[in-house]
Design a protein around this motif. Structure first.
Motif, PDB file in Angstrom:
ATOM      1  N   GLY A 145     -37.366  44.465   9.874  1.00 37.57           N
ATOM      2  CA  GLY A 145     -36.739  45.814   8.966  1.00 37.57           C
ATOM      3  C   GLY A 145     -35.834  45.080   7.956  1.00 37.57           C
ATOM      4  N   ILE A 146     -34.974  44.238   8.450  1.00 33.95           N
ATOM      5  CA  ILE A 146     -34.215  43.632   7.440  1.00 33.95           C
ATOM      6  C   ILE A 146     -35.028  42.952   6.349  1.00 33.95           C
ATOM      7  CG2 ILE A 146     -32.531  41.718   7.145  1.00 33.95           C
ATOM      8  CD1 ILE A 146     -31.410  42.319   9.980  1.00 33.95           C
ATOM      9  N   TYR A 147     -36.052  42.284   6.660  1.00 27.98           N
ATOM     10  CA  TYR A 147     -36.828  41.769   5.931  1.00 27.98           C
ATOM     11  C   TYR A 147     -37.489  42.603   4.763  1.00 27.98           C
ATOM     12  CZ  TYR A 147     -41.034  40.164   3.714  1.00 27.98           C
ATOM     13  OH  TYR A 147     -42.338  39.785   2.742  1.00 27.98           O
ATOM     14  N   LEU A 148     -37.805  43.819   5.281  1.00 28.02           N
ATOM     15  CA  LEU A 148     -38.268  44.851   4.445  1.00 28.02           C
ATOM     16  C   LEU A 148     -37.250  45.299   3.450  1.00 28.02           C
ATOM     17  CD1 LEU A 148     -40.590  46.871   6.413  1.00 28.02           C
ATOM     18  CD2 LEU A 148     -41.383  45.479   4.891  1.00 28.02           C
ATOM     19  N   GLY A 149     -36.062  45.569   4.042  1.00 29.13           N
ATOM     20  CA  GLY A 149     -34.965  45.897   3.062  1.00 29.13           C
ATOM     21  C   GLY A 149     -34.588  44.966   2.079  1.00 29.13           C
ATOM     22  N   LEU A 150     -35.321  43.749   1.946  1.00 30.81           N
ATOM     23  CA  LEU A 150     -35.121  42.653   0.867  1.00 30.81           C
ATOM     24  C   LEU A 150     -36.096  42.721  -0.188  1.00 30.81           C
ATOM     25  CD1 LEU A 150     -33.421  39.708   3.144  1.00 30.81           C
ATOM     26  CD2 LEU A 150     -32.338  41.672   1.646  1.00 30.81           C
ATOM     27  N   LEU A 181     -45.792  52.282   0.164  1.00 30.21           N
ATOM     28  CA  LEU A 181     -46.716  52.608   0.947  1.00 30.21           C
ATOM     29  C   LEU A 181     -48.092  52.701   0.067  1.00 30.21           C
ATOM     30  CD1 LEU A 181     -45.529  55.372   3.244  1.00 30.21           C
ATOM     31  CD2 LEU A 181     -46.422  53.350   3.849  1.00 30.21           C
ATOM     32  N   THR A 182     -47.798  52.988  -1.267  1.00 35.03           N
ATOM     33  CA  THR A 182     -49.005  52.772  -2.314  1.00 35.03           C
ATOM     34  C   THR A 182     -48.581  52.339  -3.289  1.00 35.03           C
ATOM     35  OG1 THR A 182     -47.954  55.099  -3.194  1.00 35.03           O
ATOM     36  CG2 THR A 182     -49.506  55.354  -1.366  1.00 35.03           C
ATOM     37  N   GLY A 183     -49.692  51.894  -4.213  1.00 37.28           N
ATOM     38  CA  GLY A 183     -49.216  51.353  -5.473  1.00 37.28           C
ATOM     39  C   GLY A 183     -49.328  49.790  -5.319  1.00 37.28           C
ATOM     40  N   TRP A 184     -48.858  49.043  -6.590  1.00 33.82           N
ATOM     41  CA  TRP A 184     -49.299  47.488  -6.651  1.00 33.82           C
ATOM     42  C   TRP A 184     -48.021  46.966  -5.590  1.00 33.82           C
ATOM     43  CZ3 TRP A 184     -52.278  44.246  -8.201  1.00 33.82           C
ATOM     44  CH2 TRP A 184     -52.036  42.842  -8.336  1.00 33.82           C
ATOM     45  N   ALA A 185     -47.160  47.491  -5.411  1.00 37.23           N
ATOM     46  CA  ALA A 185     -46.114  47.044  -4.363  1.00 37.23           C
ATOM     47  C   ALA A 185     -46.450  46.898  -3.008  1.00 37.23           C
ATOM     48  CB  ALA A 185     -44.773  47.703  -4.656  1.00 37.23           C
ATOM     49  N   ALA A 186     -47.327  47.749  -2.710  1.00 36.72           N
ATOM     50  CA  ALA A 186     -47.954  47.847  -1.433  1.00 36.72           C
ATOM     51  C   ALA A 186     -48.964  46.550  -1.071  1.00 36.72           C
ATOM     52  CB  ALA A 186     -48.670  49.238  -1.197  1.00 36.72           C
ATOM     53  N   ARG A 187     -49.417  46.091  -2.433  1.00 34.67           N
ATOM     54  CA  ARG A 187     -50.375  45.031  -1.894  1.00 34.67           C
ATOM     55  C   ARG A 187     -49.530  43.833  -2.159  1.00 34.67           C
ATOM     56  NH1 ARG A 187     -55.700  45.403  -5.747  1.00 34.67           N
ATOM     57  NH2 ARG A 187     -55.782  43.608  -4.526  1.00 34.67           N
ATOM     58  N   ASP A 188     -48.680  43.727  -3.045  1.00 37.96           N
ATOM     59  CA  ASP A 188     -48.131  42.490  -3.375  1.00 37.96           C
ATOM     60  C   ASP A 188     -46.454  42.795  -3.491  1.00 37.96           C
ATOM     61  OD1 ASP A 188     -47.400  39.868  -3.957  1.00 37.96           O
ATOM     62  OD2 ASP A 188     -47.806  40.064  -6.329  1.00 37.96           O
ATOM     63  N   PHE A 234     -41.418  57.675   3.567  1.00 38.11           N
ATOM     64  CA  PHE A 234     -42.567  58.216   3.716  1.00 38.11           C
ATOM     65  C   PHE A 234     -42.808  59.286   2.790  1.00 38.11           C
ATOM     66  CE2 PHE A 234     -41.236  56.502   7.812  1.00 38.11           C
ATOM     67  CZ  PHE A 234     -42.253  55.538   8.321  1.00 38.11           C
ATOM     68  N   GLN A 235     -42.035  59.883   2.400  1.00 38.42           N
ATOM     69  CA  GLN A 235     -42.311  61.023   1.150  1.00 38.42           C
ATOM     70  C   GLN A 235     -42.355  60.361  -0.091  1.00 38.42           C
ATOM     71  OE1 GLN A 235     -39.526  64.624   1.373  1.00 38.42           O
ATOM     72  NE2 GLN A 235     -40.590  65.307  -0.290  1.00 38.42           N
ATOM     73  N   TYR A 236     -41.435  59.494  -0.437  1.00 34.92           N
ATOM     74  CA  TYR A 236     -41.350  58.806  -1.719  1.00 34.92           C
ATOM     75  C   TYR A 236     -41.965  57.224  -1.701  1.00 34.92           C
ATOM     76  CZ  TYR A 236     -38.311  62.567  -2.826  1.00 34.92           C
ATOM     77  OH  TYR A 236     -37.648  63.748  -3.047  1.00 34.92           O
ATOM     78  N   SER A 237     -42.577  56.843  -0.569  1.00 37.02           N
ATOM     79  CA  SER A 237     -43.103  55.802  -0.158  1.00 37.02           C
ATOM     80  C   SER A 237     -42.408  54.354  -0.492  1.00 37.02           C
ATOM     81  CB  SER A 237     -44.645  55.629  -1.220  1.00 37.02           C
ATOM     82  OG  SER A 237     -45.360  56.663  -1.076  1.00 37.02           O
ATOM     83  N   GLN A 238     -40.970  54.610  -0.652  1.00 35.52           N
ATOM     84  CA  GLN A 238     -40.191  53.628  -0.884  1.00 35.52           C
ATOM     85  C   GLN A 238     -39.673  52.854   0.414  1.00 35.52           C
ATOM     86  OE1 GLN A 238     -37.204  55.751  -2.910  1.00 35.52           O
ATOM     87  NE2 GLN A 238     -38.020  55.022  -4.991  1.00 35.52           N
ATOM     88  N   ILE A 239     -40.659  51.943   0.953  1.00 39.06           N
ATOM     89  CA  ILE A 239     -40.390  51.482   2.154  1.00 39.06           C
ATOM     90  C   ILE A 239     -39.198  50.269   2.116  1.00 39.06           C
ATOM     91  CG2 ILE A 239     -41.484  49.909   3.944  1.00 39.06           C
ATOM     92  CD1 ILE A 239     -42.703  52.542   4.156  1.00 39.06           C
ATOM     93  N   GLY A 240     -39.085  49.529   1.198  1.00 29.77           N
ATOM     94  CA  GLY A 240     -38.059  48.831   1.185  1.00 29.77           C
ATOM     95  C   GLY A 240     -36.661  49.396   1.031  1.00 29.77           C
ATOM     96  N   LEU A 241     -36.586  50.457   0.368  1.00 28.80           N
ATOM     97  CA  LEU A 241     -35.360  51.440   0.081  1.00 28.80           C
ATOM     98  C   LEU A 241     -35.031  51.914   1.535  1.00 28.80           C
ATOM     99  CD1 LEU A 241     -33.400  51.753  -2.093  1.00 28.80           C
ATOM    100  CD2 LEU A 241     -34.302  53.979  -2.637  1.00 28.80           C
ATOM    101  N   GLY A 242     -36.142  52.525   2.319  1.00 25.20           N
ATOM    102  CA  GLY A 242     -35.773  53.140   3.370  1.00 25.20           C
ATOM    103  C   GLY A 242     -35.348  52.023   4.489  1.00 25.20           C
TER     104      GLY A 242
END
Length: 303
Positions: free
Chosen positions: A43-48, A53-60, A269-277
């Motif tokens: 979770g700390i890594y994702l926050g950085l 969840l979708t789009g280019w940032a989900a793949r890379d 999950f609603q706005y797909s911003q996993i890093g921000l969440g």
């Protein structure tokens, strides 16, 4: 010779104990590492990162450092959700559940109360009701339309329809959460009160102390450790409350009941911003750790 043999056998026994200890603690350490440390680290890594969840940032996903944390600490919505979470914890856990749980535990120790078994069962009943079932049941009871249980009862007395989840959303979810959490407080405080010597209480009463003075100066100091332990546990669980509030109000109306847990859900999950969440979850975790250490210091409990 007997003493010499005993002394010579101690190092061997100690080595055996040292060899057994890792075997006993090993499974627990592995489980903690897999289900606690590893998810927290991930979770700390994702926050950085800017993971989505979708789009280019989900793949890379890209490493963005502390950008998510800076955005959150400058976000009025996130800071407001922290404020609402603090208000929810204060009224629901620290005041509501703790005070009413203590009152229930003290009532069960009194000699004049009749029907203690029924009283205890009524208090324990909400604890065994699943969170989703309790949420949907209360949503039906407090529904603003004419079919709601509350409005049907009000209609019997000729009163107009009420909409507590719309007019007083925070108060409503606080009351319902207190209703669900009072049982655990009662159980923990009742167990702590059993360790208070009756001789001290009887001696204080013989000296003319009132019931309130006995509780303030004798009972409460003796159960300070369990009280602060419960405060720590209920604070952690109340900060993480999600299903109860989400099924009742979904964070509304507006954002009046958007707690930090619901804010994280919306962003992740609603706005797909996993890093921000994930970054918001890390901030919440740090605040909980600070609060937990504060409780431990106040209770003078070694951690």
């Amino acid at each position: 010779m007997t003493i010499a043999k005993a002394l010579s056998g101690r190092p061997i026994r100690r080595r055996r104990e040292r060899g057994v200890l890792p075997l006993l603690l090993g499974p627990s350490i592995v489980l903690i590492a897999v289900f606690v440390i590893a998810p927290a680290g991930y979770g700390i890594y994702l926050g950085l990162t800017d993971t989505q969840l979708t789009g280019w940032a989900a793949r890379d996903p890209q490493f963005v450092g502390l950008e998510n944390f800076r955005n959150l600490l400058g976000s009025e919505d996130f800071l407001a959700s922290l404020g609402r979470t603090g208000e929810f914890v204060l009224w629901s856990a620290i005041i509501g559940q703790t005070v009413l749980g203590m009152v229930a535990a003290l009532l069960l120790r009194t000699k004049w109360l009749r029907g203690k078994g029924l009283f205890g069962a009524l208090v324990l009943l909400p604890m065994v009701v699943p969170e989703v079932v309790a949420s949907l049941t209360w949503a039906s009871v407090l529904s603003s339309d004419g079919d709601g249980t509350l409005n049907r009862l009000l209609g019997l007395f000729g009163s107009g329809a009420a909409a507590p989840l719309q007019d007083h959303p925070m108060a409503s979810v606080v009351i319902i959460n207190v209703w669900r959490g009072i049982a655990l407080a009662m159980i923990m405080f009742q167990a702590a009160l059993e360790d208070v010597p009756d001789e001290l209480i009887e001696s204080a009463r013989m000296d003319g102390a009132s019931a309130l003075q006995v509780f303030r100066y004798i009972t409460l100091p003796l159960i300070r450790g369990p009280v602060f332990l419960y405060l720590l546990l209920t604070t952690i669980t109340t900060v993480g409350v999600f299903g109860l509030v989400y099924f009742l109000t979904q964070g509304g109306p507006g954002q009046e009941t958007e707690l930090a847990s619901i804010y994280i859900f919306h962003r992740a999950f609603q706005y797909s911003q996993i890093g921000l969440g994930s970054a918001a979850s890390v901030i919440l975790l740090v605040l909980l750790m600070i609060l937990g250490l504060t409780y431990a210091r106040l209770a003078k409990v070694e951690v």
